[in-house]
Scaffold this motif. Sequence first.
Motif, PDB file in Angstrom:
ATOM      1  N   ILE A   1      -9.881  -7.019  -7.486  1.00 13.45           N
ATOM      2  CA  ILE A   1     -10.410  -5.556  -6.406  1.00 13.45           C
ATOM      3  C   ILE A   1     -11.528  -6.070  -6.376  1.00 13.45           C
ATOM      4  O   ILE A   1     -11.960  -6.224  -5.494  1.00 13.45           O
ATOM      5  CB  ILE A   1     -10.351  -3.985  -7.018  1.00 13.45           C
ATOM      6  CG1 ILE A   1      -9.259  -3.542  -6.771  1.00 13.45           C
ATOM      7  CG2 ILE A   1     -11.563  -3.434  -6.099  1.00 13.45           C
ATOM      8  CD1 ILE A   1      -8.498  -3.555  -5.433  1.00 13.45           C
TER       9      ILE A   1
ATOM     10  N   SER B   1     -10.800   0.760  -1.356  1.00 18.21           N
ATOM     11  CA  SER B   1      -9.237   0.379  -2.348  1.00 18.21           C
ATOM     12  C   SER B   1      -8.838   2.142  -2.531  1.00 18.21           C
ATOM     13  O   SER B   1      -9.734   2.883  -2.889  1.00 18.21           O
ATOM     14  CB  SER B   1      -9.606  -0.117  -3.778  1.00 18.21           C
ATOM     15  OG  SER B   1      -8.824  -0.313  -4.981  1.00 18.21           O
TER      16      SER B   1
ATOM     17  N   GLN C   1      -4.443  -4.716  -9.191  1.00 20.65           N
ATOM     18  CA  GLN C   1      -5.343  -6.107  -8.121  1.00 20.65           C
ATOM     19  C   GLN C   1      -6.537  -6.668  -8.286  1.00 20.65           C
ATOM     20  O   GLN C   1      -7.233  -6.061  -8.987  1.00 20.65           O
ATOM     21  CB  GLN C   1      -5.282  -5.233  -6.873  1.00 20.65           C
ATOM     22  CG  GLN C   1      -4.193  -4.816  -6.139  1.00 20.65           C
ATOM     23  CD  GLN C   1      -2.945  -5.604  -5.860  1.00 20.65           C
ATOM     24  OE1 GLN C   1      -3.214  -7.122  -6.065  1.00 20.65           O
ATOM     25  NE2 GLN C   1      -0.949  -5.514  -6.016  1.00 20.65           N
TER      26      GLN C   1
ATOM     27  N   TRP D   1      -6.361  -0.324  -6.187  1.00 19.24           N
ATOM     28  CA  TRP D   1      -6.495  -0.784  -7.095  1.00 19.24           C
ATOM     29  C   TRP D   1      -5.766  -1.447  -7.948  1.00 19.24           C
ATOM     30  O   TRP D   1      -5.007  -1.845  -8.568  1.00 19.24           O
ATOM     31  CB  TRP D   1      -7.538   0.156  -8.182  1.00 19.24           C
ATOM     32  CG  TRP D   1      -8.774  -0.361  -9.165  1.00 19.24           C
ATOM     33  CD1 TRP D   1      -7.976  -0.226 -10.026  1.00 19.24           C
ATOM     34  CD2 TRP D   1      -9.811  -0.410  -8.713  1.00 19.24           C
ATOM     35  NE1 TRP D   1      -9.036  -1.058 -11.024  1.00 19.24           N
ATOM     36  CE2 TRP D   1     -10.145  -0.892 -10.482  1.00 19.24           C
ATOM     37  CE3 TRP D   1     -10.776   0.380  -8.234  1.00 19.24           C
ATOM     38  CZ2 TRP D   1     -11.466  -0.872 -10.798  1.00 19.24           C
ATOM     39  CZ3 TRP D   1     -12.326  -0.037  -8.493  1.00 19.24           C
ATOM     40  CH2 TRP D   1     -12.445  -0.619  -9.615  1.00 19.24           C
TER      41      TRP D   1
ATOM     42  N   LEU E   1     -13.342   4.437  -1.748  1.00 14.08           N
ATOM     43  CA  LEU E   1     -12.920   4.079  -3.086  1.00 14.08           C
ATOM     44  C   LEU E   1     -11.710   5.740  -3.232  1.00 14.08           C
ATOM     45  O   LEU E   1     -13.130   6.807  -3.208  1.00 14.08           O
ATOM     46  CB  LEU E   1     -13.190   3.926  -4.153  1.00 14.08           C
ATOM     47  CG  LEU E   1     -12.101   4.101  -5.186  1.00 14.08           C
ATOM     48  CD1 LEU E   1     -13.102   2.882  -6.679  1.00 14.08           C
ATOM     49  CD2 LEU E   1     -12.154   5.412  -6.038  1.00 14.08           C
TER      50      LEU E   1
ATOM     51  N   SER F   1      -8.096  -2.888   3.321  1.00 15.07           N
ATOM     52  CA  SER F   1      -8.202  -1.829   2.421  1.00 15.07           C
ATOM     53  C   SER F   1      -6.820  -2.397   1.181  1.00 15.07           C
ATOM     54  O   SER F   1      -5.786  -2.881   1.726  1.00 15.07           O
ATOM     55  CB  SER F   1      -7.791  -0.127   3.264  1.00 15.07           C
ATOM     56  OG  SER F   1      -7.244  -0.036   1.950  1.00 15.07           O
TER      57      SER F   1
ATOM     58  N   GLU G   1       1.012  -0.970   0.071  1.00 11.02           N
ATOM     59  CA  GLU G   1       0.151   0.352   0.151  1.00 11.02           C
ATOM     60  C   GLU G   1       0.792   1.097  -0.147  1.00 11.02           C
ATOM     61  O   GLU G   1       1.726   1.101   0.178  1.00 11.02           O
ATOM     62  CB  GLU G   1      -1.235   0.229   2.149  1.00 11.02           C
ATOM     63  CG  GLU G   1      -1.996  -1.529   1.342  1.00 11.02           C
ATOM     64  CD  GLU G   1      -2.924  -0.831   0.073  1.00 11.02           C
ATOM     65  OE1 GLU G   1      -3.675   0.181  -0.285  1.00 11.02           O
ATOM     66  OE2 GLU G   1      -3.571  -1.975  -1.031  1.00 11.02           O
TER      67      GLU G   1
ATOM     68  N   LEU H   1     -16.858  -2.302  -3.845  1.00  6.26           N
ATOM     69  CA  LEU H   1     -16.143  -1.929  -3.227  1.00  6.26           C
ATOM     70  C   LEU H   1     -17.475  -0.639  -1.730  1.00  6.26           C
ATOM     71  O   LEU H   1     -18.612  -0.246  -2.225  1.00  6.26           O
ATOM     72  CB  LEU H   1     -15.862  -0.646  -3.578  1.00  6.26           C
ATOM     73  CG  LEU H   1     -13.745  -1.374  -3.990  1.00  6.26           C
ATOM     74  CD1 LEU H   1     -13.296  -0.059  -4.687  1.00  6.26           C
ATOM     75  CD2 LEU H   1     -13.127  -1.817  -2.509  1.00  6.26           C
TER      76      LEU H   1
END
Length: 392
Positions: free
Chosen positions: A164, A180, A162, A153, A201, A150, A100, A198
């Motif tokens: 998602i 995300s 990813q 993307w 975002l 979390s 991340e 999701l």
Amino acid sequence: MSVYLDNAASTALVPQARAAVTDAWRLPGNPMSLHGAGRQARRLLEESRETIARCVGARPSEVIFTSGGTEADNLAVKGIYRARRAADDRCRRIVISAVEHHAVLDPAQYLADREGAELVLLPVDAAGRVSVEALRHELSEHAGEVAVVSVMWANNEVGTVQPIAEIAALGADYGVPVHSDAISAVGHLPVDFAASGLSALSLAAHKFGGPTGAGALLLGRDVSVAPLLHGGGHERDVRSGTQDVAGAAGMAAALDHAVRSIDQHTAHLLGLRERLLRGLGELGGITVNSQPDGLPGIVHATFDHCEGDALLMLLDARGVECSTGSACTAGVASASHVLLAMGLDRAAARGSLRFSMGPDNTDADIEYLLSVLDEVLDRARAAGMSSRAAVL
């Protein structure tokens, strides 16, 4: 010659956004005021919200304006964690990927250090792709304790995209909200918030030709969030503070342009990327870390026996601006946590560069980079060997 190849860090303001910002700056009204100027500002703010929502498959009411991507990420991670834990004190686990951005990693670590959260890092493979099975195992074992998941993307350093939708579906199966960080993806990949499944975002305008200091958190109507800022109750009482109408207008104009042009821009960037990859292959001693199915504008590579910082400065002296993909703390270069999570050793991680291209880059830019890179590599490797000899 000057060649800008750091578009993953920030992009140039597109003409559509510049015009929108300039026009909005002429308006004197506060969008919360009831008089004519206030209503005019409010109308522009809500039209911008509607444009952004349309571009990313969201409802206008799900668009929460922020000061940028970092605030949006913090609001999601801290806000959802605190709301979930307030509702059920067992919800203390925060699950994020090991790659991340620090805008997610650092607030998660803050909560672990200061508020009793348990931070769980999901491993990634050599391509930087998150292990869905690791998430499945985590949720099956601790679903009642997980406050928020979390996963970005697309990775800002190596460009890996990813899974998602699969991650969001897992969260939904176990009743856990999934956020995300899509800051590197929005405007560059098709993003549909509703279809993704999701809960939240994040996006930032300066990544797709909009103004700096403008961003948004897309937040599902049924997702509880504890606000970070308290005041006038703006933005669904989630993000108080007088809205930046000009920033919102510029962001909406830039995003609309990016989405309308995405096919054309993607084809252009893939052509530039292919030319750069061919050139790097001809030089030798270079390992490409970015994937063919990643962000179209990113080429990330490791250069044998080189220090990334030395390469960066040597290229900058020749007019090529790029990024090392590493972080500097207190003036001391450190290897990127993303590359280490992907399995690179510290020497390889420190000897890496990211070239990130945008719609304004040309074939001539790539040819110029390749024309100076051979000499730059020779000088960087010679400097590296001299440094090691001095140490010995």
